[in-house]
Each structure stands twice: as structure tokens, then as C-alpha cells.
Write a protein that holds these residues in place. Structure first.
Motif, PDB file in Angstrom:
ATOM      1  N   GLN A  97       0.699  -1.117   0.115  1.00 44.18           N
ATOM      2  CA  GLN A  97      -0.029  -0.187   0.062  1.00 44.18           C
ATOM      3  C   GLN A  97       0.820   1.266  -0.091  1.00 44.18           C
ATOM      4  O   GLN A  97       0.777   2.050  -0.931  1.00 44.18           O
ATOM      5  CB  GLN A  97      -0.980   0.017   1.104  1.00 44.18           C
ATOM      6  N   THR A  98       1.884   1.422   0.900  1.00 43.10           N
ATOM      7  CA  THR A  98       2.696   2.537   1.074  1.00 43.10           C
ATOM      8  C   THR A  98       3.689   2.644  -0.203  1.00 43.10           C
ATOM      9  O   THR A  98       3.632   3.886  -0.741  1.00 43.10           O
ATOM     10  CB  THR A  98       3.638   2.468   2.214  1.00 43.10           C
ATOM     11  N   ALA A  99       4.182   1.613  -0.820  1.00 42.40           N
ATOM     12  CA  ALA A  99       5.087   1.571  -2.006  1.00 42.40           C
ATOM     13  C   ALA A  99       4.083   2.169  -3.007  1.00 42.40           C
ATOM     14  O   ALA A  99       4.555   2.960  -3.775  1.00 42.40           O
ATOM     15  CB  ALA A  99       5.725   0.301  -2.285  1.00 42.40           C
ATOM     16  N   CYS A 100       2.930   1.457  -3.198  1.00 37.23           N
ATOM     17  CA  CYS A 100       2.123   2.084  -4.492  1.00 37.23           C
ATOM     18  C   CYS A 100       1.817   3.500  -4.180  1.00 37.23           C
ATOM     19  O   CYS A 100       1.717   4.233  -5.355  1.00 37.23           O
ATOM     20  CB  CYS A 100       0.959   1.256  -4.591  1.00 37.23           C
ATOM     21  N   LEU A 101       1.537   3.865  -3.120  1.00 32.88           N
ATOM     22  CA  LEU A 101       1.142   5.201  -2.953  1.00 32.88           C
ATOM     23  C   LEU A 101       2.321   6.284  -3.399  1.00 32.88           C
ATOM     24  O   LEU A 101       2.362   7.265  -3.973  1.00 32.88           O
ATOM     25  CB  LEU A 101       1.066   5.677  -1.449  1.00 32.88           C
ATOM     26  N   LEU A 102       3.650   5.823  -2.777  1.00 30.74           N
ATOM     27  CA  LEU A 102       4.942   6.635  -3.109  1.00 30.74           C
ATOM     28  C   LEU A 102       5.006   6.540  -4.707  1.00 30.74           C
ATOM     29  O   LEU A 102       5.767   7.532  -5.386  1.00 30.74           O
ATOM     30  CB  LEU A 102       6.007   6.222  -2.255  1.00 30.74           C
ATOM     31  N   LEU A 103       4.712   5.319  -5.298  1.00 31.47           N
ATOM     32  CA  LEU A 103       5.085   5.030  -6.768  1.00 31.47           C
ATOM     33  C   LEU A 103       4.054   5.828  -7.696  1.00 31.47           C
ATOM     34  O   LEU A 103       3.828   5.726  -8.781  1.00 31.47           O
ATOM     35  CB  LEU A 103       5.183   3.600  -7.000  1.00 31.47           C
ATOM     36  N   LYS A 104       2.727   6.563  -6.803  1.00 30.94           N
ATOM     37  CA  LYS A 104       1.738   7.111  -7.536  1.00 30.94           C
ATOM     38  C   LYS A 104       0.972   6.120  -8.528  1.00 30.94           C
ATOM     39  O   LYS A 104       0.441   6.293  -9.689  1.00 30.94           O
ATOM     40  CB  LYS A 104       2.108   8.412  -8.251  1.00 30.94           C
ATOM     41  N   LEU A 105       1.035   4.888  -7.958  1.00 29.26           N
ATOM     42  CA  LEU A 105      -0.024   3.747  -8.617  1.00 29.26           C
ATOM     43  C   LEU A 105      -1.485   4.118  -8.244  1.00 29.26           C
ATOM     44  O   LEU A 105      -1.846   4.429  -7.185  1.00 29.26           O
ATOM     45  CB  LEU A 105       0.652   2.462  -8.526  1.00 29.26           C
ATOM     46  N   PRO A 106      -2.174   3.609  -9.109  1.00 30.33           N
ATOM     47  CA  PRO A 106      -3.771   3.714  -8.930  1.00 30.33           C
ATOM     48  C   PRO A 106      -3.982   2.336  -7.855  1.00 30.33           C
ATOM     49  O   PRO A 106      -3.393   1.590  -7.480  1.00 30.33           O
ATOM     50  CB  PRO A 106      -4.491   3.370 -10.177  1.00 30.33           C
ATOM     51  N   GLN A 107      -5.288   2.681  -6.982  1.00 34.92           N
ATOM     52  CA  GLN A 107      -5.764   2.056  -5.919  1.00 34.92           C
ATOM     53  C   GLN A 107      -5.999   0.476  -6.706  1.00 34.92           C
ATOM     54  O   GLN A 107      -5.655  -0.256  -5.869  1.00 34.92           O
ATOM     55  CB  GLN A 107      -6.949   2.289  -5.377  1.00 34.92           C
ATOM     56  N   THR A 108      -6.344   0.370  -7.879  1.00 42.91           N
ATOM     57  CA  THR A 108      -6.432  -0.842  -8.316  1.00 42.91           C
ATOM     58  C   THR A 108      -5.231  -1.588  -8.462  1.00 42.91           C
ATOM     59  O   THR A 108      -5.203  -3.020  -8.260  1.00 42.91           O
ATOM     60  CB  THR A 108      -6.936  -0.952  -9.810  1.00 42.91           C
TER      61      THR A 108
ATOM     62  N   ASP B 168      12.957   1.631  -9.533  1.00 43.38           N
ATOM     63  CA  ASP B 168      12.141   2.747  -8.508  1.00 43.38           C
ATOM     64  C   ASP B 168      11.368   1.651  -7.367  1.00 43.38           C
ATOM     65  O   ASP B 168      11.213   2.407  -6.401  1.00 43.38           O
ATOM     66  CB  ASP B 168      11.165   3.251  -9.517  1.00 43.38           C
ATOM     67  N   ILE B 169      10.915   0.502  -7.796  1.00 41.98           N
ATOM     68  CA  ILE B 169      10.461   0.010  -6.484  1.00 41.98           C
ATOM     69  C   ILE B 169      11.505  -0.436  -5.536  1.00 41.98           C
ATOM     70  O   ILE B 169      10.955  -0.298  -4.383  1.00 41.98           O
ATOM     71  CB  ILE B 169       9.796  -1.240  -7.166  1.00 41.98           C
ATOM     72  N   ILE B 170      12.588  -0.777  -5.819  1.00 42.49           N
ATOM     73  CA  ILE B 170      13.482  -1.183  -4.893  1.00 42.49           C
ATOM     74  C   ILE B 170      13.872   0.094  -4.128  1.00 42.49           C
ATOM     75  O   ILE B 170      14.067   0.181  -2.664  1.00 42.49           O
ATOM     76  CB  ILE B 170      14.709  -1.710  -5.369  1.00 42.49           C
ATOM     77  N   ASN B 171      14.176   1.211  -4.681  1.00 37.95           N
ATOM     78  CA  ASN B 171      14.327   2.584  -3.901  1.00 37.95           C
ATOM     79  C   ASN B 171      13.132   2.831  -3.217  1.00 37.95           C
ATOM     80  O   ASN B 171      13.505   3.150  -1.913  1.00 37.95           O
ATOM     81  CB  ASN B 171      14.339   3.718  -4.852  1.00 37.95           C
ATOM     82  N   VAL B 172      12.019   2.707  -3.504  1.00 38.93           N
ATOM     83  CA  VAL B 172      10.758   3.119  -2.466  1.00 38.93           C
ATOM     84  C   VAL B 172      10.890   2.002  -1.307  1.00 38.93           C
ATOM     85  O   VAL B 172      10.509   2.670  -0.034  1.00 38.93           O
ATOM     86  CB  VAL B 172       9.431   3.042  -3.350  1.00 38.93           C
ATOM     87  N   PHE B 173      10.861   0.966  -1.470  1.00 43.69           N
ATOM     88  CA  PHE B 173      10.679   0.008  -0.433  1.00 43.69           C
ATOM     89  C   PHE B 173      12.289   0.277   0.530  1.00 43.69           C
ATOM     90  O   PHE B 173      11.843   0.267   1.808  1.00 43.69           O
ATOM     91  CB  PHE B 173      10.855  -1.492  -0.948  1.00 43.69           C
ATOM     92  N   HIS B 174      13.272   0.641   0.011  1.00 39.16           N
ATOM     93  CA  HIS B 174      14.419   1.139   0.757  1.00 39.16           C
ATOM     94  C   HIS B 174      14.013   2.197   1.533  1.00 39.16           C
ATOM     95  O   HIS B 174      14.454   2.307   2.892  1.00 39.16           O
ATOM     96  CB  HIS B 174      15.567   1.345  -0.038  1.00 39.16           C
ATOM     97  N   HIS B 175      13.394   3.255   0.886  1.00 42.35           N
ATOM     98  CA  HIS B 175      13.056   4.409   1.614  1.00 42.35           C
ATOM     99  C   HIS B 175      11.812   3.986   2.881  1.00 42.35           C
ATOM    100  O   HIS B 175      12.347   4.624   3.943  1.00 42.35           O
ATOM    101  CB  HIS B 175      12.397   5.290   0.543  1.00 42.35           C
TER     102      HIS B 175
END
Length: 183
Positions: free
Chosen positions: A50-61, A107-114
Motif C-alpha cells: 500500500q505504502t509503496a504504491c502510494l509513493l510510486l503514484k500507482l492507482p488503487q487498483t 524505482d520499486i527497490i528504492n521506494v521499499f528502501h526508503h
């Protein structure tokens, strides 16, 4: 004869057979992991997605798809054998692709690292592109392949959002923001 005036819901077309559903033992509990620990790992994994998708600006789906994939995978595999965080990254990556909002693995790895740095309260530093990063990237790619293989490439998720939106429109309630959000 097909009747269109009512909705019939059955469990005959679910992807998981009844013997895989709770309270039956999961692969993790079979290997000795207590159910409450597995439950916590599932919760943390979904929060990470949930948090990663929010930071990656992905839609709720994409969030919902990633979480469904995460749960499905761990009904076939064990938390004891597979690292939860890597699988959460793989589910996020695959969900972004499925929902046609692909992101780079970097990008995904960076977001999870953050997220990990923020949650631990440590100093936020960028992820270096070194052997550790390369190994992590390869782990995520392999985990995504493992996820696809374990689920038999059956990764389509039918979300209720579209059906709810249709009913709200029929009921002429689509402009009532609080009601829509609650739905």
C-alpha cells in the motif's frame, strides 16, 4: 434459462480450492510458523505494498492487485522459505504491469528502501548502486518469475470497484462523495 433480475454468488469459480483457505493449514503453519506470526507478516506485506504504491503514484487498483497476488502466493508457498519483503516488491512490480502502470524495478527497490529507513527511524540515504543493489534487483526479478510460476500465470484479479461504481450510478448516488468513499 438465465435470470437477470438477481445476483447469484457462489464459491464454485474461486481460484483457491477450499482446502487452501483458512482455517486449513497454510504452508507456513505446516512448517511450524504460528498463525498469528503469519497473520502479522501478511498484514505488514500488504501495508508495504500500500505504502509503496502510494509513493510510486500507482492507482488503487494496482494496490489491490498487488495485495491479492501477495496473499495468493503465500497460500501456496511459505513465509519460512521466502522473504516477505522481496515477495512484496515482486507483487508490487507485477501488479503495476498488470494494471498497465509499469514502473522500473529500480524505482520499486528504492521506494521499499526508503520505507524501511523511515520505519526504522534511521537517517535517510539513497540506495547505492553496488553489488548489494544488483543482488536485490536479481532477487526481485526471480521472485516475480516464481510468483508467476506458482500462480500458474493466472494473475487476473477482478476487483469490485467497477461493479460498485455501476450500482452507485444506477442508484443515482455517484455524486454523494461520502457515500461513494464508504462504498
Amino acid at each position: 434459462m438465465t435470470e437477470y433480475g438477481s445476483v447469484v454468488l457462489t464459491l464454485s469459480n474461486v481460484l483457491l480450492p477450499p482446502e487452501k483457505l483458512y482455517p486449513n493449514p497454510t504452508p507456513s503453519t505446516t512448517e511450524g510458523l504460528p498463525w498469528d506470526v503469519e497473520y502479522d507478516l501478511r498484514l505488514i506485506g500488504c501495508e508495504l505494498i500500500q505504502t509503496a504504491c502510494l509513493l510510486l503514484k500507482l492507482p488503487q487498483t494496482a494496490v489491490a492487485t498487488g495485495q491479492v497476488l501477495f496473499h495468493r502466493y503465500f497460500y501456496f508457498s511459505s513465509f519460512v522459505r521466502r522473504p516477505m519483503e522481496i515477495m512484496a516488491m515482486a507483487c508490487t512490480n507485477l501488479a503495476a504491469k498488470i494494471e498497465e502502470n509499469a514502473r522500473r524495478v529500480r524505482d520499486i527497490i528504492n521506494v521499499f528502501h526508503h520505507i524501511k529507513q523511515v520505519r526504522s527511524g534511521s537517517l535517510i540515504q539513497p540506495l547505492l548502486i553496488d553489488q548489494v543493489y544488483i543482488d536485490r534487483k536479481n532477487e526481485v526479478i526471480k521472485a516475480e518469475r516464481r510468483l508467476l510460476k506458482e500462480l500458474g500465470f493466472c494473475v487476473y484479479v477482478k476487483h469490485p470497484h467497477k461493479v460498485i461504481a455501476m450500482y452507485l450510478k444506477i442508484l443515482e448516488k455517484e455524486r454523494e462523495k461520502d457515500f461513494v468513499q464508504t462504498s
